[in-house]
Design a protein around this motif. Structure first.
Motif, PDB file in Angstrom:
ATOM      1  N   ARG A 110       0.844  -1.196   0.000  1.00  0.00           N
ATOM      2  CA  ARG A 110       0.000   0.000   0.000  1.00  0.00           C
ATOM      3  C   ARG A 110       0.878   1.243   0.000  1.00  0.00           C
ATOM      4  NH1 ARG A 110      -4.014   1.586   5.070  1.00  0.00           N
ATOM      5  NH2 ARG A 110      -4.454   3.746   4.412  1.00  0.00           N
ATOM      6  N   GLN A 150       0.760   5.863  -1.219  1.00  0.00           N
ATOM      7  CA  GLN A 150      -0.092   7.030  -1.433  1.00  0.00           C
ATOM      8  C   GLN A 150      -0.946   6.868  -2.691  1.00  0.00           C
ATOM      9  OE1 GLN A 150       2.103  10.705  -1.582  1.00  0.00           O
ATOM     10  NE2 GLN A 150       0.284  11.979  -1.767  1.00  0.00           N
ATOM     11  N   ASP A 166      -3.800   4.350  -2.148  1.00  0.00           N
ATOM     12  CA  ASP A 166      -4.821   4.997  -1.325  1.00  0.00           C
ATOM     13  C   ASP A 166      -5.655   5.974  -2.157  1.00  0.00           C
ATOM     14  OD1 ASP A 166      -3.946   3.602   0.870  1.00  0.00           O
ATOM     15  OD2 ASP A 166      -2.853   5.282   1.766  1.00  0.00           O
ATOM     16  N   THR A 205      -8.033   3.942  -4.321  1.00  0.00           N
ATOM     17  CA  THR A 205      -9.091   3.369  -3.484  1.00  0.00           C
ATOM     18  C   THR A 205     -10.131   4.427  -3.128  1.00  0.00           C
ATOM     19  OG1 THR A 205      -7.569   1.726  -2.575  1.00  0.00           O
ATOM     20  CG2 THR A 205      -9.581   2.141  -1.339  1.00  0.00           C
ATOM     21  N   SER A 206      -9.667   5.655  -2.864  1.00  0.00           N
ATOM     22  CA  SER A 206     -10.595   6.741  -2.509  1.00  0.00           C
ATOM     23  C   SER A 206     -11.540   7.086  -3.654  1.00  0.00           C
ATOM     24  CB  SER A 206      -9.807   7.990  -2.085  1.00  0.00           C
ATOM     25  OG  SER A 206      -9.182   8.608  -3.206  1.00  0.00           O
TER      26      SER A 206
END
Length: 426
Positions: free
Chosen positions: A34, A36, A39, A42-43
């Protein structure tokens, strides 16, 4: 269409996954860990699995059949996800082939930025200018930027701005509406063993463009392009410099002003932007990450790892300080064998040089790994250079230089940037 991105957390793959998602495609992917970028994806509602043992892609394919598997050149041929994709008859390609397809399907005019040096900064300048002019634009750039994401698809856009890399012949997948070629200087010897092969690839790329902007000086290295149908906008760099027109652009660094001049030419002569407005916008360009990026007082980081890039960035640094300290981490031993003689005068503007071991990647195992001292011995300024390691001793030396008001510049495409950032947070 369901597109699966292997290595979705990477700086090249991640932005493309975001672009594909914004363009309306079903997107999923994976990465080993994982970060930045994962993430961020995913957001946006994109399913990014952590782990790449083969079960992740199998699950995504079961949920909805995958139509296209996208991967990077760094993925080994025996990778479980690549094997799964081929075993299941899924279309497999690297990222540039997919991006070319998206541009075609969305009927976008491609503005491509190619060249040995300066691609990222020049691409960033174009994106910045479009934003300041209020022009909807889609784009992909090979770094993070402070004025937007690394990749974006805008359904209102007419143009797609792309940092078009010659490595692995990626740029030959594209047929741009317009191209800016910043410089042509033999590089990527693992892809182009000879200068002739390198220049032939640029011949082909420019020939695939409807028209291209480049320096007149670079055309001497191009054997065929003058006879092709591409409309060329050639600029005589020496005349521009002598006329003072280059100095009208208020940016630090000769190479930044040169790149900005190419962008200005596109904006003014081909897109109808007022010249004074274009110069004002470019003069306010905030820069991109890892291109002479200020990390702290008297401390800058740069991605450059070619002798020409080093010389240009040191020239920029000397516009800000008379005392420049360089910490350099070469990239790829195979490349060092090819460019070692070109280092000779590239660092003469540095008062002190700390030379790190080469960051090893994609190597020819038959070649001797050149030591820092072997590479230093070829410098005309070798008296200012010494071998160094990423350790406490080096960090303490750099702090002493900074405290003395010296400008410290760390350069390289390997681990050096991360090491410095980690030290700053401790």
């Amino acid at each position: 269409m369901h597109i699966y991105f292997s290595g979705a957390g990477g700086v090249g793959i991640g932005p493309l996954a975001e672009i594909a998602h914004q363009a309306g495609y079903e997107v999923s992917g994976s990465d080993l860990s994982r970060n930045q970028m994962t993430d961020q994806l995913t957001s946006l509602g994109i399913q990014v699995a952590i782990g790449q043992d083969g079960s992740q892609i199998a699950h995504a394919h079961e949920r909805k059949p995958i139509d296209w598997f996208v991967y990077t050149a760094a993925l080994p041929v025996g990778h479980p996800e690549l094997i799964f994709a081929r075993d299941h008859g899924i279309r497999v390609s690297k990222r540039d082939e997919l991006l070319a397809e998206i541009i075609k399907q969305k009927n976008l005019y491609l503005i491509a930025v190619a060249g040995t040096h300066g691609k990222t900064t020049t691409t960033g300048m174009l994106v910045w200018a479009a934003q300041q002019l209020g022009v909807p634009v889609s784009y992909s750039i090979g770094t993070t930027i402070g004025f937007g994401s690394s990749g974006r698809y805008d359904p209102q856009s007419k143009y797609f701005i792309y940092e078009c890399d010659e490595y692995d012949r990626n740029f030959l997948h594209f047929h741009p509406w317009a191209s800016i070629v910043t410089a042509i200087d033999h590089d990527h010897v693992d892809t182009y063993p000879t200068e002739d092969e390198y220049y032939a690839a640029f011949d082909q790329f420019i020939g695939q463009s409807e028209w291209a902007i480049l320096w007149q000086e670079d055309c001497g290295d191009l054997s065929k392009v003058m006879g092709q149908n591409t409309r060329l906008h050639l600029i005589d760099k020496a005349k521009v410099q002598a006329s003072g027109r280059l100095d009208r652009i208020p940016l630090v660094g000769q190479h930044n002003r040169e790149n900005a001049y190419l962008v200005k030419t596109l904006l003014v002569d081909h897109l109808g932007v007022n010249e004074e407005k274009a110069i004002e916008i470019l003069g306010n360009f905030p820069g991109t990450d890892r291109r002479f990026e200020k990390l702290a007082d008297n401390l800058y980081s740069d991605y450059g790892h070619h002798p020409a890039e080093i010389a240009a960035t040191l020239q920029l640094a000397r516009e800000l300080s008379d005392h420049v300290v360089l910490v350099y981490q070469p990239h790829q031993n195979t490349r060092q064998h090819d460019v070692r003689d070109e280092y000779r005068d590239s660092m003469i503007l540095a008062e002190k040089i700390y030379w790190l071991p080469t960051y090893l990647t994609r190597e020819d195992e038959s070649l001797e790994v050149l030591t820092p001292q072997q590479l230093i011995d070829g410098l005309s300024s070798k008296g200012a250079a010494e071998p160094a390691e990423l350790n406490d001793e080096l960090w303490n030396a750099l702090q002493s230089h900074r405290d003395s008001g010296h400008l410290v510049l760390v350069m390289g495409a390997g681990t050096i940037d991360g090491w410095v950032r980690d030290r700053l947070t401790k």
